[in-house]
Design a protein around this motif. Structure first.
Motif, PDB file in Angstrom:
ATOM      1  N   LEU A  44       8.074  18.184  32.616  1.00 20.55           N
ATOM      2  CA  LEU A  44       7.836  16.751  32.452  1.00 20.55           C
ATOM      3  C   LEU A  44       8.300  15.980  33.687  1.00 20.55           C
ATOM      4  CD1 LEU A  44       8.955  16.394  28.730  1.00 20.55           C
ATOM      5  CD2 LEU A  44       6.655  15.921  29.590  1.00 20.55           C
ATOM      6  N   TYR A  45       9.436  16.399  34.251  1.00 23.98           N
ATOM      7  CA  TYR A  45       9.946  15.747  35.466  1.00 23.98           C
ATOM      8  C   TYR A  45       8.945  15.925  36.623  1.00 23.98           C
ATOM      9  CZ  TYR A  45      12.665  14.749  39.627  1.00 23.98           C
ATOM     10  OH  TYR A  45      13.070  14.233  40.836  1.00 23.98           O
ATOM     11  N   ARG A  46       8.442  17.142  36.790  1.00 21.61           N
ATOM     12  CA  ARG A  46       7.486  17.401  37.874  1.00 21.61           C
ATOM     13  C   ARG A  46       6.218  16.555  37.713  1.00 21.61           C
ATOM     14  NH1 ARG A  46       9.501  22.717  37.308  1.00 21.61           N
ATOM     15  NH2 ARG A  46       7.848  23.274  35.836  1.00 21.61           N
ATOM     16  N   ARG A  47       5.863  16.266  36.441  1.00 21.63           N
ATOM     17  CA  ARG A  47       4.679  15.440  36.163  1.00 21.63           C
ATOM     18  C   ARG A  47       5.003  13.947  36.210  1.00 21.63           C
ATOM     19  NH1 ARG A  47       3.071  18.307  30.767  1.00 21.63           N
ATOM     20  NH2 ARG A  47       2.737  16.125  30.197  1.00 21.63           N
ATOM     21  N   LYS A  48       6.256  13.633  36.586  1.00 24.11           N
ATOM     22  CA  LYS A  48       6.728  12.243  36.710  1.00 24.11           C
ATOM     23  C   LYS A  48       6.770  11.513  35.369  1.00 24.11           C
ATOM     24  CE  LYS A  48       5.344  11.935  41.543  1.00 24.11           C
ATOM     25  NZ  LYS A  48       4.665  11.177  42.588  1.00 24.11           N
ATOM     26  N   GLU A  49       6.879  12.282  34.288  1.00 24.83           N
ATOM     27  CA  GLU A  49       7.078  11.682  32.959  1.00 24.83           C
ATOM     28  C   GLU A  49       8.587  11.571  32.754  1.00 24.83           C
ATOM     29  OE1 GLU A  49       4.823  10.554  30.980  1.00 24.83           O
ATOM     30  OE2 GLU A  49       2.978  11.341  31.868  1.00 24.83           O
ATOM     31  N   TYR A  50       9.208  10.674  33.529  1.00 21.81           N
ATOM     32  CA  TYR A  50      10.664  10.664  33.620  1.00 21.81           C
ATOM     33  C   TYR A  50      11.367  10.326  32.302  1.00 21.81           C
ATOM     34  CZ  TYR A  50       9.533  10.730  38.587  1.00 21.81           C
ATOM     35  OH  TYR A  50       9.032  11.066  39.809  1.00 21.81           O
ATOM     36  N   SER A  51      10.841   9.369  31.559  1.00 23.19           N
ATOM     37  CA  SER A  51      11.526   8.985  30.315  1.00 23.19           C
ATOM     38  C   SER A  51      11.469  10.107  29.289  1.00 23.19           C
ATOM     39  CB  SER A  51      10.936   7.691  29.746  1.00 23.19           C
ATOM     40  OG  SER A  51       9.565   7.861  29.455  1.00 23.19           O
ATOM     41  N   HIS A  52      10.335  10.819  29.229  1.00 22.70           N
ATOM     42  CA  HIS A  52      10.219  11.945  28.289  1.00 22.70           C
ATOM     43  C   HIS A  52      11.084  13.120  28.743  1.00 22.70           C
ATOM     44  CE1 HIS A  52       7.161  10.165  25.756  1.00 22.70           C
ATOM     45  NE2 HIS A  52       6.471   9.830  26.819  1.00 22.70           N
ATOM     46  N   ALA A  53      11.118  13.375  30.050  1.00 27.43           N
ATOM     47  CA  ALA A  53      11.979  14.436  30.571  1.00 27.43           C
ATOM     48  C   ALA A  53      13.441  14.119  30.282  1.00 27.43           C
ATOM     49  CB  ALA A  53      11.768  14.596  32.076  1.00 27.43           C
ATOM     50  N   LEU A  54      13.811  12.858  30.486  1.00 32.21           N
ATOM     51  CA  LEU A  54      15.191  12.422  30.243  1.00 32.21           C
ATOM     52  C   LEU A  54      15.584  12.659  28.788  1.00 32.21           C
ATOM     53  CD1 LEU A  54      17.606  11.043  31.640  1.00 32.21           C
ATOM     54  CD2 LEU A  54      16.636   8.846  30.948  1.00 32.21           C
ATOM     55  N   ALA A  55      14.664  12.408  27.874  1.00 31.16           N
ATOM     56  CA  ALA A  55      14.946  12.626  26.450  1.00 31.16           C
ATOM     57  C   ALA A  55      15.207  14.106  26.166  1.00 31.16           C
ATOM     58  CB  ALA A  55      13.776  12.120  25.603  1.00 31.16           C
ATOM     59  N   VAL A  60      19.592  18.496  25.137  1.00 27.80           N
ATOM     60  CA  VAL A  60      20.451  19.637  25.504  1.00 27.80           C
ATOM     61  C   VAL A  60      21.898  19.160  25.625  1.00 27.80           C
ATOM     62  CG1 VAL A  60      20.956  21.368  27.287  1.00 27.80           C
ATOM     63  CG2 VAL A  60      18.575  20.881  26.650  1.00 27.80           C
ATOM     64  N   ARG A  61      22.103  18.008  26.245  1.00 27.72           N
ATOM     65  CA  ARG A  61      23.455  17.468  26.396  1.00 27.72           C
ATOM     66  C   ARG A  61      24.116  17.219  25.051  1.00 27.72           C
ATOM     67  NH1 ARG A  61      25.028  14.427  30.599  1.00 27.72           N
ATOM     68  NH2 ARG A  61      27.065  15.001  29.792  1.00 27.72           N
ATOM     69  N   LYS A  62      23.308  16.768  24.079  1.00 26.80           N
ATOM     70  CA  LYS A  62      23.862  16.432  22.752  1.00 26.80           C
ATOM     71  C   LYS A  62      24.334  17.659  21.981  1.00 26.80           C
ATOM     72  CE  LYS A  62      21.409  12.094  22.085  1.00 26.80           C
ATOM     73  NZ  LYS A  62      20.190  11.462  21.567  1.00 26.80           N
ATOM     74  N   LEU A  63      23.965  18.850  22.460  1.00 23.28           N
ATOM     75  CA  LEU A  63      24.434  20.079  21.806  1.00 23.28           C
ATOM     76  C   LEU A  63      25.909  20.347  22.100  1.00 23.28           C
ATOM     77  CD1 LEU A  63      21.380  22.424  22.546  1.00 23.28           C
ATOM     78  CD2 LEU A  63      21.956  21.328  20.355  1.00 23.28           C
ATOM     79  N   ASN A  64      26.490  19.577  23.040  1.00 22.41           N
ATOM     80  CA  ASN A  64      27.904  19.775  23.420  1.00 22.41           C
ATOM     81  C   ASN A  64      28.180  21.251  23.739  1.00 22.41           C
ATOM     82  OD1 ASN A  64      28.624  17.025  22.972  1.00 22.41           O
ATOM     83  ND2 ASN A  64      28.618  17.439  20.767  1.00 22.41           N
ATOM     84  N   LEU A  65      27.380  21.776  24.644  1.00 23.34           N
ATOM     85  CA  LEU A  65      27.430  23.209  24.944  1.00 23.34           C
ATOM     86  C   LEU A  65      28.805  23.693  25.392  1.00 23.34           C
ATOM     87  CD1 LEU A  65      24.022  23.634  26.822  1.00 23.34           C
ATOM     88  CD2 LEU A  65      24.592  24.484  24.550  1.00 23.34           C
ATOM     89  N   LEU A  66      29.552  22.839  26.069  1.00 23.00           N
ATOM     90  CA  LEU A  66      30.837  23.286  26.624  1.00 23.00           C
ATOM     91  C   LEU A  66      31.966  23.247  25.612  1.00 23.00           C
ATOM     92  CD1 LEU A  66      30.719  21.551  30.121  1.00 23.00           C
ATOM     93  CD2 LEU A  66      30.050  23.873  29.532  1.00 23.00           C
TER      94      LEU A  66
END
Length: 228
Positions: A44-55, A60-66
Motif C-alpha cells: 500500500l505504501y509503494r502504491r502511495k495509499e499512505y493512510s491505508h498503509a498507516l492503518a 501491527v503496533r497495537k499487538l504490543n509485540l514487545l
C-alpha cells in the motif's frame, strides 16, 4: 463531478478490501498474519495509499509485540522476530507520516511540520535501540540511517541544520556500531552521512567542528581497514 465520484468509489473499494484483509488476518496465527500484514502495508505504501498503509502498520503496533505474550494457536513468535516486526511497523508508520507531511507542506513552511518531522526522527532513533544488538537485523539499522538522512536533507535545505544534526550523528554512530555495516561496501554510504553532518556544521558557521568530525571519521575508517 465524475472524478470526485470515482475517487469516492475507489476509496470505498479500498475500505472493503482492508476490512476483508483484517477479517482473514485475525483468523491466522500471528506467525503468519503479522508478516503478511506488513507485506500488505508495504505494498500500500509503494502504491502511495499512505493512510491505508498507516492503518495496517498501526494494527501491527497495537499487538504490543514487545510486551504482550505472542502465543497464539500454540505457535509463539520468536523474540527475534517480534523485534523485527515491531521495528518494521514503526519504520512503515514514520514513512507514511513523512509522505503525508511532504504532501501537505512541501516547502516546510509551517512550524508544525518541523515539529512533526522531529518527532518522526526521534521515533526512528528510538526504534534502532530495539534491534541494534541483533546482528541478524543489521539491514534494519541500515534502513534507519536511510530514513534519517531522507528526512533530514529537506530540513537542512529549509534551514534547520541545528535541529537535525544530532540525528545525522546518530546515523553515523549506528553504522559504526553495527559490525556488518562496517563492511567496505557500505563505505560510500557512511561518507554520505558524514558529508551531511559536515554540511550542517558549515551551515551553522562551525567549520572547526566540521573539520574535526571529518578527521575523526577518516581515522575510524582507517582503523577499521587495518583490522580487516
Amino acid at each position: 463531478g465524475g472524478k470526485s465520484t470515482e475517487r469516492i468509489s475507489l476509496w470505498q473499494q479500498l475500505q472493503k478490501i482492508n476490512e476483508l484483509v483484517d477479517y482473514y488476518f485475525d483468523k491466522l496465527p500471528r506467525t503468519i498474519a503479522v508478516p503478511k500484514r506488513l507485506e500488505k502495508a508495504d505494498e500500500l505504501y509503494r502504491r502511495k495509499e499512505y493512510s491505508h498503509a498507516l492503518a495496517q502498520y498501526g494494527k501491527v503496533r497495537k499487538l504490543n509485540l514487545l510486551t504482550d505474550s505472542q502465543e497464539q494457536f500454540g505457535i509463539p513468535i520468536t523474540a527475534l522476530n517480534t523485534r523485527q516486526y515491531e521495528v518494521r511497523a514503526q519504520f512503515g508508520e514514520v514513512q507514511c507520516e513523512a509522505a503525508m507531511l511532504r504532501h501537505d507542506d512541501p516547502k516546510l513552511e509551517h512550524p508544525d511540520t518541523l515539529a512533526a518531522f522531529l518527532k518522526l526522527l526521534r521515533q526512528v532513533r528510538s526504534a534502532v535501540s530495539i534491534i541494534i544488538a541483533d546482528e541478524e537485523h543489521y539491514w534494519l539499522s541500515f534502513n534507519a540511517t536511510c530514513l534519517l538522512l531522507n528526512f533530514c536533507n529537506p530540513l537542512i535545505t529549509a534551514g534547520f541544520a541545528a535541529e537535525v544534526v544530532e540525528f545525522l550523528i546518530f546515523a553515523v554512530r549506528t553504522m559504526e556500531e553495527t559490525l556488518l555495516l562496517c563492511h567496505p561496501k557500505y563505505l560510500g554510504w557512511r561518507v554520505q552521512l558524514c558529508t551531511a553532518v559536515c554540511q550542517c556544521y558549515v551551515d551553522l558557521k562551525l567549520e572547526d567542528q566540521a573539520r574535526d568530525f571529518a578527521q575523526r571519521q577518516l581515522e575510524r575508517i582507517q582503523d577499521q581497514k587495518a583490522l580487516e
